[in-house]
Design an enzyme around this catalytic site. Structure first.
Site, short mmCIF file in Angstrom:
data_model
loop_
_atom_site.label_atom_id
_atom_site.label_comp_id
_atom_site.label_asym_id
_atom_site.label_seq_id
_atom_site.Cartn_x
_atom_site.Cartn_y
_atom_site.Cartn_z
N GLY A 60 11.74 21.77 55.49
CA GLY A 60 10.65 21.93 56.23
C GLY A 60 9.51 21.06 55.71
N GLN A 65 1.25 17.73 53.70
CA GLN A 65 2.29 17.08 52.65
C GLN A 65 2.42 15.62 53.15
OE1 GLN A 65 5.42 20.29 53.15
NE2 GLN A 65 5.93 19.51 51.14
N CYS A 103 10.29 22.15 46.46
CA CYS A 103 9.23 21.42 47.45
C CYS A 103 8.91 20.20 47.26
CB CYS A 103 7.79 22.22 47.10
SG CYS A 103 6.52 21.68 48.05
N LEU A 104 9.02 19.54 48.51
CA LEU A 104 8.98 18.02 48.61
C LEU A 104 7.80 17.39 47.69
CD1 LEU A 104 10.27 17.21 52.30
CD2 LEU A 104 11.73 17.24 50.13
N HIS A 145 7.13 29.62 53.41
CA HIS A 145 6.63 28.28 52.38
C HIS A 145 5.72 27.52 53.05
CE1 HIS A 145 7.91 25.43 49.32
NE2 HIS A 145 7.27 24.61 50.09
N GLU A 146 6.02 27.10 54.37
CA GLU A 146 5.49 25.76 55.16
C GLU A 146 3.84 26.30 55.58
OE1 GLU A 146 6.17 23.25 54.69
OE2 GLU A 146 8.23 23.69 54.42
N HIS A 149 1.65 26.36 52.65
CA HIS A 149 1.13 24.86 52.44
C HIS A 149 -0.17 24.89 53.42
CE1 HIS A 149 3.59 22.33 49.84
NE2 HIS A 149 4.75 22.83 50.62
#
Length: 175
Positions: A60, A65, A103-104, A145-146, A149
């Site tokens: 994702g 991000q 998380c990236l 999660h996204e 963000h």
């Protein structure tokens, strides 16, 4: 109907890189919605986000991000890619699940996060059509999660909030 020359869009897209760090401004503020109907620049942005997500080995990715404060995210689970513009959770199950999330934007950090087991999300797809999805399991976790963000909430913050809330509850029970 106007569209920018493809080269202008392409040159902007090539500058996108993954944004990391818990204190990074764009990751800590609520992203504004995309104006509808959305511009021709959104489709190449969605495609570039999928490319970056795959390159970084994620499942994702939200626009903040990659340094873009807009309510856009992409998800890929089991080879199926979904692209979400202005996603909004409209219902949540009472049942919750814990999942160890990474998380990236926070490389190497993992936190046990409590999420709703099932959610309903309304959004616009890459063609500008309104959609609704009922998600459960991993897809529900990734979407929550996204969308966090997009609301400026990183998993480290969510974890601290959940830990603090649980600590207070447990503290009262023990006393």
């Amino acid at each position: 109907y106007l569209c920018r020359p493809r080269s202008a869009v392409d040159s902007r897209m090539k500058t996108l890189t993954l944004v990391t760090g818990a204190d990074t401004d764009v990751l800590n503020r609520k992203a504004p919605p995309v104006d509808l109907p959305f511009s021709d620049q959104i489709r190449p942005l969605l495609d570039e986000m999928v490319t970056i997500m795959r390159k970084e080995k994620g499942i994702g990715l939200a626009a903040p991000q990659v340094g873009i404060s807009q309510r856009i995210c992409v998800v890929e689970i089991d080879g199926l890619v979904d692209k979400y513009v202005n996603p909004e959770i409209t219902s949540r199950s009472q049942e919750k699940i814990f999942f160890e999330e990474g998380c990236l934007s926070l490389p190497g950090q993992f936190f046990p996060i409590e999420r709703h087991e099932e959610i309903t999300v309304k959004y616009w797809n890459e063609k500008g059509l309104p959609k609704r999805i009922r998600a459960k399991g991993l897809l529900a976790i990734v979407l929550q999660h996204e969308i966090d963000h997009l609301d400026g909430i990183l998993i480290c913050k969510r974890y601290q909030r959940q830990k603090s809330k649980q600590g207070k509850i447990y503290g009262r029970i023990i006393e």
